[in-house]
Write a protein that holds these residues in place. Structure first.
Motif, PDB file in Angstrom:
ATOM      1  N   ALA A 192       1.670   2.237   4.703  1.00 10.53           N
ATOM      2  CA  ALA A 192       1.043   1.195   5.511  1.00 10.53           C
ATOM      3  C   ALA A 192      -0.443   1.461   5.735  1.00 10.53           C
ATOM      4  CB  ALA A 192       1.760   1.073   6.852  1.00 10.53           C
ATOM      5  N   HIS A 193      -0.821   2.712   5.964  1.00  7.18           N
ATOM      6  CA  HIS A 193      -2.227   3.017   6.239  1.00  7.18           C
ATOM      7  C   HIS A 193      -2.502   4.461   5.841  1.00  7.18           C
ATOM      8  CE1 HIS A 193      -1.390   5.363   9.975  1.00  7.18           C
ATOM      9  NE2 HIS A 193      -0.302   4.659   9.931  1.00  7.18           N
ATOM     10  N   LYS A 233       1.674  10.230  -5.388  1.00  4.72           N
ATOM     11  CA  LYS A 233       2.435   9.993  -4.162  1.00  4.72           C
ATOM     12  C   LYS A 233       2.554   8.492  -3.893  1.00  4.72           C
ATOM     13  CE  LYS A 233       4.323  11.044  -0.186  1.00  4.72           C
ATOM     14  NZ  LYS A 233       5.669  11.591  -0.127  1.00  4.72           N
ATOM     15  N   LEU A 234       1.445   7.759  -4.085  1.00  6.36           N
ATOM     16  CA  LEU A 234       1.469   6.314  -3.867  1.00  6.36           C
ATOM     17  C   LEU A 234       2.389   5.626  -4.872  1.00  6.36           C
ATOM     18  CD1 LEU A 234      -2.295   5.664  -3.128  1.00  6.36           C
ATOM     19  CD2 LEU A 234      -0.404   5.691  -1.517  1.00  6.36           C
TER      20      LEU A 234
END
Length: 129
Positions: free
Chosen positions: A91-92, A101-102
């Protein structure tokens, strides 16, 4: 020639004021009262009967079963009854996370077996065996 222009400009100004005056009159006209709507006082004979506890229990038996709206927005049921979910943490604060990781957070995962029965009951999903 000047007289003609001044006459035409005066005439146009008069027409403009006339149009604006008519538009202003129509802007403040109240709508007509709707036909067939009149306030009628209710009599005491139109009062609904009071429900007894037996009536309430009978009505409770035929209530619709509703799924949890919160669970329906967070999980997706597969055809076999398993539930898919999104991974948390996307989310942030994404600038400090590695691209690998993303990428792993973009994938969907399954709900764990420990929580599966609870969420299936909330979503009214029956697993196939």
């Amino acid at each position: 020639m000047r007289d003609l222009f001044s006459y035409l400009s005066t005439l146009m100004l008069a027409k403009l004021l006339l149009v604006l005056g008519l538009a202003a009159c129509h802007a403040f006209v109240l709508p007509a009262a709707p036909v067939g709507h009149c306030s009628v006082a209710r009599t005491s004979s139109s009062v609904e009967p009071i429900m007894t506890s037996a009536d309430k229990k009978a009505k409770a038996k035929v209530r619709k079963v509703k799924s949890s709206r919160a669970a329906s927005k967070r999980f997706k049921a597969t055809s076999t009854g398993k539930l898919l979910r999104h991974y948390a943490g996307k989310a942030h604060l994404l600038r400090k996370k590695r691209p690998q990781k993303l990428a792993s957070l973009r994938r969907t995962g399954q709900v764990s077996d420990a929580e599966l029965d609870t969420y299936q009951a909330l979503m009214l999903v029956k697993p196939k065996k």
